[in-house]
Write a protein that holds these residues in place. Structure first.
Motif, short mmCIF file in Angstrom:
data_model
loop_
_atom_site.label_atom_id
_atom_site.label_comp_id
_atom_site.label_asym_id
_atom_site.label_seq_id
_atom_site.Cartn_x
_atom_site.Cartn_y
_atom_site.Cartn_z
N LEU A 133 0.85 -1.18 0.00
CA LEU A 133 0.00 0.00 0.00
C LEU A 133 0.89 1.23 0.00
N GLU A 192 -2.46 5.63 1.08
CA GLU A 192 -3.50 4.63 1.38
C GLU A 192 -3.45 4.22 2.84
N ALA A 193 -2.25 4.07 3.38
CA ALA A 193 -2.12 3.72 4.79
C ALA A 193 -2.70 4.82 5.68
N ASP A 194 -2.44 6.06 5.34
CA ASP A 194 -2.97 7.18 6.13
C ASP A 194 -4.50 7.20 6.08
N GLY A 202 -4.03 0.36 8.61
CA GLY A 202 -3.33 1.57 8.22
C GLY A 202 -2.17 1.90 9.15
N ARG A 203 -2.36 1.74 10.43
CA ARG A 203 -1.29 2.04 11.39
C ARG A 203 -0.13 1.07 11.23
N VAL A 245 0.72 -0.54 8.43
CA VAL A 245 1.44 -0.23 7.19
C VAL A 245 2.25 1.05 7.36
N ARG A 246 1.73 2.01 8.09
CA ARG A 246 2.51 3.23 8.35
C ARG A 246 3.80 2.91 9.10
N SER A 295 5.87 3.52 0.38
CA SER A 295 4.89 2.44 0.46
C SER A 295 5.33 1.45 1.53
#
Length: 321
Positions: A200, A204-206, A220-221, A223-224, A234
Protein backbone atom coordinates in the motif's frame (compact mmCIF):
# COMPACT_ATOMS: atom_id res chain seq x y z
CA UNK A 1 -12.51 -18.06 -5.79
CA UNK A 2 -14.97 -20.74 -4.65
CA UNK A 3 -18.68 -20.18 -3.98
CA UNK A 4 -18.33 -21.46 -0.41
CA UNK A 5 -15.84 -19.98 2.06
CA UNK A 6 -12.47 -21.70 1.95
CA UNK A 7 -11.69 -23.36 5.31
CA UNK A 8 -8.27 -22.19 6.51
CA UNK A 9 -6.07 -22.41 9.57
CA UNK A 10 -3.20 -19.98 10.11
CA UNK A 11 0.12 -20.61 11.83
CA UNK A 12 1.62 -17.28 12.89
CA UNK A 13 4.41 -15.53 14.79
CA UNK A 14 2.38 -12.36 14.93
CA UNK A 15 4.43 -9.38 14.02
CA UNK A 16 3.31 -6.52 11.80
CA UNK A 17 2.69 -8.44 8.57
CA UNK A 18 1.19 -11.50 10.29
CA UNK A 19 -1.28 -9.04 11.82
CA UNK A 20 -2.22 -7.81 8.34
CA UNK A 21 -2.69 -11.43 7.27
CA UNK A 22 -4.92 -12.12 10.27
CA UNK A 23 -7.06 -9.08 9.44
CA UNK A 24 -7.52 -10.36 5.90
CA UNK A 25 -8.26 -13.94 6.96
CA UNK A 26 -10.78 -12.90 9.60
CA UNK A 27 -12.54 -10.27 7.48
CA UNK A 28 -12.79 -11.75 3.99
CA UNK A 29 -16.14 -13.49 3.37
CA UNK A 30 -14.41 -16.01 1.11
CA UNK A 31 -12.44 -17.46 4.02
CA UNK A 32 -13.58 -19.55 6.97
CA UNK A 33 -10.86 -19.02 9.61
CA UNK A 34 -11.11 -22.12 11.79
CA UNK A 35 -8.08 -21.79 14.08
CA UNK A 36 -4.84 -19.89 14.65
CA UNK A 37 -1.70 -21.52 16.04
CA UNK A 38 1.16 -19.47 17.46
CA UNK A 39 4.90 -20.11 17.35
CA UNK A 40 8.05 -18.27 18.37
CA UNK A 41 9.54 -16.19 15.59
CA UNK A 42 9.28 -12.45 15.18
CA UNK A 43 8.83 -12.25 18.96
CA UNK A 44 8.57 -14.79 21.77
CA UNK A 45 5.61 -17.15 21.65
CA UNK A 46 3.77 -15.62 24.62
CA UNK A 47 3.92 -12.21 22.94
CA UNK A 48 2.77 -13.85 19.70
CA UNK A 49 -0.32 -15.18 21.49
CA UNK A 50 -1.10 -11.80 23.05
CA UNK A 51 -0.65 -10.06 19.71
CA UNK A 52 -2.84 -12.54 17.88
CA UNK A 53 -5.70 -12.08 20.32
CA UNK A 54 -5.44 -8.28 20.03
CA UNK A 55 -5.58 -8.40 16.24
CA UNK A 56 -8.59 -10.73 16.24
CA UNK A 57 -10.34 -8.20 18.49
CA UNK A 58 -9.66 -5.41 16.00
CA UNK A 59 -10.84 -7.65 13.15
CA UNK A 60 -14.16 -8.25 14.89
CA UNK A 61 -13.47 -11.97 14.50
CA UNK A 62 -15.89 -14.47 15.91
CA UNK A 63 -14.95 -17.23 18.30
CA UNK A 64 -11.74 -18.24 16.52
CA UNK A 65 -9.65 -20.58 18.71
CA UNK A 66 -6.01 -19.60 19.30
CA UNK A 67 -3.32 -21.75 20.91
CA UNK A 68 0.28 -21.40 22.06
CA UNK A 69 2.78 -23.61 20.29
CA UNK A 70 6.53 -24.14 20.14
CA UNK A 71 8.66 -21.60 21.98
CA UNK A 72 11.84 -22.41 20.05
CA UNK A 73 13.00 -24.10 16.84
CA UNK A 74 13.61 -27.85 16.67
CA UNK A 75 17.39 -27.52 17.06
CA UNK A 76 18.56 -23.97 17.74
CA UNK A 77 17.55 -21.24 20.20
CA UNK A 78 14.83 -18.79 19.22
CA UNK A 79 15.99 -15.63 17.43
CA UNK A 80 13.60 -12.71 17.26
CA UNK A 81 13.07 -9.84 14.80
CA UNK A 82 12.02 -6.99 17.08
CA UNK A 83 14.22 -4.64 15.07
CA UNK A 84 11.69 -5.08 12.26
CA UNK A 85 8.41 -5.40 14.17
CA UNK A 86 8.99 -3.28 17.28
CA UNK A 87 9.52 -4.36 20.86
CA UNK A 88 5.96 -5.70 21.16
CA UNK A 89 5.93 -7.13 17.62
CA UNK A 90 3.09 -4.84 16.54
CA UNK A 91 4.97 -1.66 15.83
CA UNK A 92 4.70 -0.54 19.48
CA UNK A 93 1.23 0.85 18.75
CA UNK A 94 0.02 0.33 22.33
CA UNK A 95 -2.97 -1.84 21.44
CA UNK A 96 -5.28 -2.66 24.37
CA UNK A 97 -5.04 -6.04 26.03
CA UNK A 98 -7.54 -8.57 24.72
CA UNK A 99 -10.19 -10.20 26.87
CA UNK A 100 -10.03 -13.30 24.69
CA UNK A 101 -8.29 -16.36 26.07
CA UNK A 102 -6.06 -18.84 24.32
CA UNK A 103 -7.12 -22.48 24.27
CA UNK A 104 -5.76 -24.75 26.99
CA UNK A 105 -4.14 -27.12 24.49
CA UNK A 106 -0.88 -27.01 22.55
CA UNK A 107 -1.08 -25.44 19.11
CA UNK A 108 -0.26 -28.78 17.45
CA UNK A 109 -3.31 -30.33 19.07
CA UNK A 110 -5.46 -27.38 18.04
CA UNK A 111 -4.29 -27.77 14.45
CA UNK A 112 -4.95 -31.51 14.53
CA UNK A 113 -8.51 -31.01 15.73
CA UNK A 114 -9.23 -28.13 13.38
CA UNK A 115 -8.11 -30.12 10.34
CA UNK A 116 -9.60 -33.50 11.22
CA UNK A 117 -12.92 -32.09 12.46
CA UNK A 118 -13.50 -29.97 9.36
CA UNK A 119 -16.15 -31.28 6.95
CA UNK A 120 -13.80 -30.80 3.99
CA UNK A 121 -10.03 -30.55 3.44
CA UNK A 122 -8.44 -27.48 4.99
CA UNK A 123 -5.84 -25.06 3.63
CA UNK A 124 -3.02 -24.41 6.10
CA UNK A 125 -1.40 -20.99 5.68
CA UNK A 126 1.96 -21.02 7.46
CA UNK A 127 3.28 -17.49 7.98
CA UNK A 128 5.99 -18.24 10.52
CA UNK A 129 8.88 -20.57 11.24
CA UNK A 130 7.55 -24.04 10.46
CA UNK A 131 8.17 -25.62 13.87
CA UNK A 132 4.50 -26.21 14.73
CA UNK A 133 3.72 -27.53 11.25
CA UNK A 134 6.65 -29.96 11.27
CA UNK A 135 5.62 -31.24 14.71
CA UNK A 136 2.05 -31.66 13.46
CA UNK A 137 3.07 -33.67 10.40
CA UNK A 138 5.49 -35.88 12.32
CA UNK A 139 3.21 -36.44 15.34
CA UNK A 140 -0.06 -36.83 13.43
CA UNK A 141 0.57 -38.10 9.89
CA UNK A 142 -3.16 -38.69 9.50
CA UNK A 143 -3.54 -34.93 9.12
CA UNK A 144 -1.64 -34.81 5.81
CA UNK A 145 -4.39 -36.27 3.60
CA UNK A 146 -6.87 -33.79 5.10
CA UNK A 147 -4.85 -30.78 3.98
CA UNK A 148 -6.02 -29.40 0.66
CA UNK A 149 -2.88 -27.26 0.41
CA UNK A 150 -0.14 -25.74 2.54
CA UNK A 151 0.73 -22.16 1.63
CA UNK A 152 4.14 -21.39 3.13
CA UNK A 153 5.35 -17.83 3.48
CA UNK A 154 9.02 -18.64 3.38
CA UNK A 155 12.12 -19.09 1.32
CA UNK A 156 13.04 -17.64 -2.03
CA UNK A 157 14.36 -18.73 -5.39
CA UNK A 158 17.01 -16.01 -5.12
CA UNK A 159 18.51 -14.30 -2.07
CA UNK A 160 17.39 -13.85 1.50
CA UNK A 161 16.61 -11.27 4.17
CA UNK A 162 17.74 -12.78 7.48
CA UNK A 163 21.05 -13.52 5.77
CA UNK A 164 22.23 -12.97 2.22
CA UNK A 165 21.07 -16.50 1.40
CA UNK A 166 18.17 -17.27 3.73
CA UNK A 167 14.67 -15.91 4.34
CA UNK A 168 13.79 -15.39 8.03
CA UNK A 169 11.11 -18.04 8.55
CA UNK A 170 13.17 -20.83 7.00
CA UNK A 171 16.44 -19.57 8.56
CA UNK A 172 14.78 -19.56 12.00
CA UNK A 173 14.03 -23.30 11.81
CA UNK A 174 15.51 -24.91 8.69
CA UNK A 175 15.04 -28.45 10.02
CA UNK A 176 11.30 -27.83 10.34
CA UNK A 177 11.20 -26.37 6.83
CA UNK A 178 12.95 -29.46 5.48
CA UNK A 179 10.28 -31.66 7.10
CA UNK A 180 7.37 -29.65 5.68
CA UNK A 181 8.73 -29.12 2.18
CA UNK A 182 9.79 -32.75 1.99
CA UNK A 183 6.46 -34.21 3.12
CA UNK A 184 5.05 -34.59 -0.39
CA UNK A 185 2.01 -32.42 0.31
CA UNK A 186 0.54 -29.86 -2.11
CA UNK A 187 2.66 -26.82 -1.17
CA UNK A 188 2.78 -23.29 -2.50
CA UNK A 189 6.00 -21.52 -1.54
CA UNK A 190 5.16 -17.82 -1.29
CA UNK A 191 8.66 -16.45 -0.81
CA UNK A 192 10.69 -13.29 -1.12
CA UNK A 193 10.42 -13.34 -4.91
CA UNK A 194 6.85 -12.01 -4.49
CA UNK A 195 6.64 -11.06 -0.80
CA UNK A 196 7.54 -7.37 -1.14
CA UNK A 197 5.50 -6.70 -4.26
CA UNK A 198 2.05 -6.46 -2.66
CA UNK A 199 2.00 -3.09 -0.92
CA UNK A 200 0.00 0.00 0.00
CA UNK A 201 1.13 3.55 -0.57
CA UNK A 202 1.73 5.86 2.37
CA UNK A 203 -1.39 7.81 1.34
CA UNK A 204 -3.50 4.63 1.38
CA UNK A 205 -2.12 3.72 4.79
CA UNK A 206 -2.97 7.18 6.13
CA UNK A 207 -6.51 6.93 4.79
CA UNK A 208 -7.01 3.54 6.45
CA UNK A 209 -5.54 4.76 9.74
CA UNK A 210 -8.10 7.58 9.81
CA UNK A 211 -10.99 5.14 9.36
CA UNK A 212 -13.62 4.60 12.02
CA UNK A 213 -13.53 0.87 11.21
CA UNK A 214 -11.17 -0.81 13.73
CA UNK A 215 -9.78 -3.36 11.28
CA UNK A 216 -9.06 -0.75 8.62
CA UNK A 217 -7.56 1.65 11.17
CA UNK A 218 -5.22 -1.00 12.54
CA UNK A 219 -4.19 -2.02 9.03
CA UNK A 220 -3.33 1.57 8.22
CA UNK A 221 -1.29 2.04 11.39
CA UNK A 222 0.63 -1.18 10.78
CA UNK A 223 1.44 -0.23 7.19
CA UNK A 224 2.51 3.23 8.35
CA UNK A 225 4.97 1.47 10.66
CA UNK A 226 6.39 -0.31 7.61
CA UNK A 227 6.63 2.94 5.65
CA UNK A 228 8.38 4.74 8.50
CA UNK A 229 10.80 1.88 9.15
CA UNK A 230 11.89 1.71 5.53
CA UNK A 231 11.75 5.45 4.89
CA UNK A 232 9.89 4.92 1.64
CA UNK A 233 6.61 5.82 0.01
CA UNK A 234 4.89 2.44 0.46
CA UNK A 235 4.65 -0.43 2.92
CA UNK A 236 4.46 -4.11 2.09
CA UNK A 237 1.47 -6.22 3.06
CA UNK A 238 3.87 -9.14 3.39
CA UNK A 239 2.18 -12.18 4.89
CA UNK A 240 -1.24 -10.92 3.85
CA UNK A 241 -0.19 -11.72 0.28
CA UNK A 242 0.16 -15.39 1.21
CA UNK A 243 -3.40 -15.41 2.58
CA UNK A 244 -4.54 -13.75 -0.65
CA UNK A 245 -2.74 -16.49 -2.59
CA UNK A 246 -4.66 -19.18 -0.67
CA UNK A 247 -7.93 -17.44 -1.48
CA UNK A 248 -7.13 -16.41 -5.06
CA UNK A 249 -4.28 -18.52 -6.46
CA UNK A 250 -4.87 -17.09 -9.92
CA UNK A 251 -2.94 -14.02 -8.82
CA UNK A 252 0.31 -15.98 -8.77
CA UNK A 253 2.55 -17.39 -11.45
CA UNK A 254 4.19 -20.48 -10.05
CA UNK A 255 6.54 -23.17 -11.30
CA UNK A 256 6.53 -26.69 -9.95
CA UNK A 257 10.12 -27.20 -8.81
CA UNK A 258 12.07 -29.30 -6.30
CA UNK A 259 13.29 -27.37 -3.26
CA UNK A 260 15.98 -28.42 -0.81
CA UNK A 261 16.72 -26.63 2.47
CA UNK A 262 20.39 -26.04 3.24
CA UNK A 263 21.09 -27.29 6.77
CA UNK A 264 24.87 -27.29 7.03
CA UNK A 265 26.38 -24.31 5.23
CA UNK A 266 28.01 -21.61 7.35
CA UNK A 267 26.88 -18.79 5.06
CA UNK A 268 23.88 -20.51 3.50
CA UNK A 269 22.11 -22.34 6.36
CA UNK A 270 18.36 -21.92 5.86
CA UNK A 271 18.61 -21.22 2.14
CA UNK A 272 15.87 -22.74 0.00
CA UNK A 273 17.72 -24.22 -2.96
CA UNK A 274 15.16 -24.05 -5.77
CA UNK A 275 16.18 -26.47 -8.51
CA UNK A 276 15.40 -24.89 -11.88
CA UNK A 277 17.55 -27.27 -13.92
CA UNK A 278 16.23 -29.46 -16.70
CA UNK A 279 14.91 -32.85 -15.48
CA UNK A 280 17.81 -34.78 -17.03
CA UNK A 281 20.30 -32.63 -15.13
CA UNK A 282 18.44 -33.18 -11.87
CA UNK A 283 18.46 -36.92 -12.49
CA UNK A 284 22.27 -36.88 -12.77
CA UNK A 285 22.79 -34.88 -9.56
CA UNK A 286 25.71 -36.44 -7.62
CA UNK A 287 24.00 -35.47 -4.36
CA UNK A 288 21.04 -37.67 -5.18
CA UNK A 289 17.52 -37.06 -6.46
CA UNK A 290 15.83 -33.86 -5.35
CA UNK A 291 12.87 -33.93 -3.01
CA UNK A 292 9.23 -33.67 -4.01
CA UNK A 293 8.40 -30.57 -6.09
CA UNK A 294 6.40 -27.65 -4.72
CA UNK A 295 4.70 -24.74 -6.45
CA UNK A 296 7.19 -21.87 -6.18
CA UNK A 297 5.68 -18.40 -6.60
CA UNK A 298 7.78 -16.35 -9.01
CA UNK A 299 5.43 -13.52 -10.01
CA UNK A 300 2.39 -11.91 -8.39
CA UNK A 301 -0.42 -9.67 -9.58
CA UNK A 302 0.27 -7.15 -6.85
CA UNK A 303 -2.63 -4.85 -7.61
CA UNK A 304 -5.09 -7.77 -7.59
CA UNK A 305 -4.02 -8.79 -4.07
CA UNK A 306 -3.82 -5.17 -2.90
CA UNK A 307 -7.45 -4.63 -3.92
CA UNK A 308 -8.49 -7.91 -2.33
CA UNK A 309 -6.94 -6.78 0.96
CA UNK A 310 -8.52 -3.34 0.87
CA UNK A 311 -11.94 -4.77 0.07
CA UNK A 312 -11.72 -7.06 3.09
CA UNK A 313 -10.46 -4.65 5.74
CA UNK A 314 -12.69 -1.74 4.71
CA UNK A 315 -15.78 -3.79 3.87
CA UNK A 316 -16.16 -1.68 0.73
CA UNK A 317 -15.56 -3.41 -2.64
CA UNK A 318 -13.04 -1.45 -4.70
CA UNK A 319 -15.47 -1.25 -7.62
CA UNK A 320 -17.95 0.58 -5.36
CA UNK A 321 -15.44 3.08 -3.99
Amino acid sequence: MADRPLPVVLDVDTGVDDALALLLAARHPGLDLRAVSCVAGNVGVDQVVANTLRVLDAAGAGDVPVARGADRPLVEPAREARHVHGEDGLGDLGLPRSHRRAEGVHAVELLRRAVLDAPEPVTLVALAPLTNVALLLRSHPEVGPRLARVVVMGGAATGGNATAAAEFNVWHDPEAAEVVLGAGLPVTLYGLDVFYEVALTAAEADALAASGEPAAALAGRLVRHQVARLGGVSGTLGDAGAVAAALDPGGLRTERLPVRVELAGRWTRGQTVVDRRAPHDRAADPLGPPGPPVDVALQVDADRYRRLFLDAVTGVPSWAA
